[in-house]
Design a protein around this motif. Structure first.
Motif, mmCIF file in Angstrom:
data_model
loop_
_atom_site.group_PDB
_atom_site.id
_atom_site.type_symbol
_atom_site.label_atom_id
_atom_site.label_comp_id
_atom_site.label_asym_id
_atom_site.label_seq_id
_atom_site.Cartn_x
_atom_site.Cartn_y
_atom_site.Cartn_z
ATOM 1 N N VAL A 70 0.847 -1.206 0.000
ATOM 2 C CA VAL A 70 0.000 0.000 0.000
ATOM 3 C C VAL A 70 0.880 1.252 0.000
ATOM 4 N N SER A 71 1.899 1.279 0.871
ATOM 5 C CA SER A 71 2.698 2.518 0.938
ATOM 6 C C SER A 71 3.625 2.650 -0.278
ATOM 7 N N THR A 72 4.143 1.539 -0.791
ATOM 8 C CA THR A 72 5.050 1.643 -1.954
ATOM 9 C C THR A 72 4.318 2.184 -3.183
ATOM 10 N N TYR A 73 3.092 1.705 -3.391
ATOM 11 C CA TYR A 73 2.385 2.065 -4.639
ATOM 12 C C TYR A 73 1.263 3.079 -4.393
ATOM 13 N N ARG A 74 1.361 3.846 -3.266
ATOM 14 C CA ARG A 74 0.234 4.734 -2.898
ATOM 15 C C ARG A 74 -0.079 5.770 -3.979
ATOM 16 N N ASP A 75 0.908 6.174 -4.776
ATOM 17 C CA ASP A 75 0.632 7.171 -5.819
ATOM 18 C C ASP A 75 -0.008 6.553 -7.056
ATOM 19 N N GLU A 133 -4.927 2.253 -5.558
ATOM 20 C CA GLU A 133 -5.777 2.378 -4.366
ATOM 21 C C GLU A 133 -5.544 1.150 -3.467
ATOM 22 N N LYS A 134 -5.930 1.310 -2.183
ATOM 23 C CA LYS A 134 -5.845 0.151 -1.272
ATOM 24 C C LYS A 134 -6.669 -1.019 -1.800
#
Ligand code: SAM
Length: 303
Positions: free
Chosen positions: A254-259, A262-263
């Motif tokens: 989630v944090s690596t691909y947050r940009d 979506e969750k």
């Protein structure tokens, strides 16, 4: 010809360096293999022959180079230290099939130096049907980037036979869930078969290193490689996951691909893997990590 090569004993090294007024440089991992049986084992394991172009990183005084040159079609050997380069040039002057380069073998942590690759390709072109092998007593401080990066060059070596620190060899062969299981384990196991041939104590080198060493024989496997898909993506993916190896996998994704994702998209990617919510990357098999990397790459390419 083989008989004319000097025997790399401790007294030979000390004498030769004394004459030249130099001392080994710890910073460059200058620990020379003085157990000639182990030098032979390294060469026998790599089994260089007339169809092989051999890359050696770390010429030192040219002892391994000289042995290999008797057996292989050609040897490209790279030495960063100009003082050792000059001594090795004297030792190897009679060997026409040896190309010596005096430079850093790496361009940076993630890439081999282009001049090294160019010299290797030149020799492969000059010897039709030849194959590339790495044979080296690697400097400890660059063993990981050398072995990792050589798996992405073209052509990939058919084998990599090297002495490295034992701790690194252990990490390469470590199974999931163990403390040694790391991005390096996954990268190597995803692309190669790895054999730990022999463990070696510090006294087989001069000067003695602080740690144990090992001979590893690594066989890149094209069928395994084909399963991985996008190699640079996979390499980055596993390195990112293992920077946070103790964190839950879902949170790291989630944090690596947050940009980009979506969750909910991360949950959709994870659903078919049926992992517990507290799953961590360090518990997953190489096969699962490859499948997960492909699923993430596919989803990213849809966005
Ligand atoms: N092949 C020799 C032997 O077996 O005795 C020497 C091996 S010694 C472990 C490693 C050698 O790699 C040293 O001579 C050192 O100067 C050289 N070296 C260290 N870093 C290097 C680099 N980045 N590129 C090329 N050579 C390097």
């Amino acid at each position: 010809m083989l008989m004319m090569q000097p025997r790399q004993t401790q007294s030979f090294l000390i004498e030769r360096m004394k004459e030249a007024g130099i001392r080994p440089h710890g910073q460059h991992g200058q620990n020379f293999l003085i157990d000639l049986n182990l030098l032979d084992l390294l060469v026998r394991t790599a089994d260089p022959g007339p169809k092989d172009v051999v890359l050696e990183i770390g010429t030192g005084l040219g002892s391994l180079t000289g042995r290999v040159a008797q057996l292989a079609a050609a040897v490209v050997t790279v030495e960063i230290d100009p003082r050792l380069f000059a001594l090795a040039a004297e030792e190897l002057s009679g060997l026409a099939n040896v190309t010596m380069l005096q430079q850093d073998a790496l361009k940076n942590k993630n890439a081999m130096h282009p001049a090294v690759l160019e010299a290797v390709r030149h020799k492969l072109d000059a010897h039709p049907d030849s194959r590339l092998k790495l044979i080296a007593n690697l400097p400890y401080n660059i063993a990981t980037p050398i072995l990792s990066n050589l798996l992405t060059i073209e052509p990939v070596p058919i084998s990599l036979t090297a002495t490295i620190q034992k701790e690194l060899a252990d990490r390469m062969v470590a199974p999931p869930g163990t403390k040694d299981y790391s991005a390096l384990s996954i990268w190597m196991q995803a692309l190669c078969a790895i054999e730990l041939v022999r463990e070696m104590k510090p006294q087989v080198f001069w000067p003695r290193p602080k740690v144990d060493s090992a001979i590893v024989h690594i066989l890149p496997n094209p069928a395994k490689r084909a399963l991985v898909g996008d190699l640079p993506f996979f390499h980055d993916f596993i390195r990112t996951l293992f920077q946070h190896r103790r964190k839950f996998l879902r949170g790291v994704l989630v944090s690596t691909y947050r940009d980009q994702l979506e969750k909910a998209a991360i949950d959709q990617i994870l659903a078919p893997f049926d992992l517990p919510p507290d799953a961590r990357a360090e518990q997953l098999s190489v096969k699962t990590l490859i499948a997960l990397s492909k699923a993430v790459a596919e989803r990213l390419s849809d966005t």
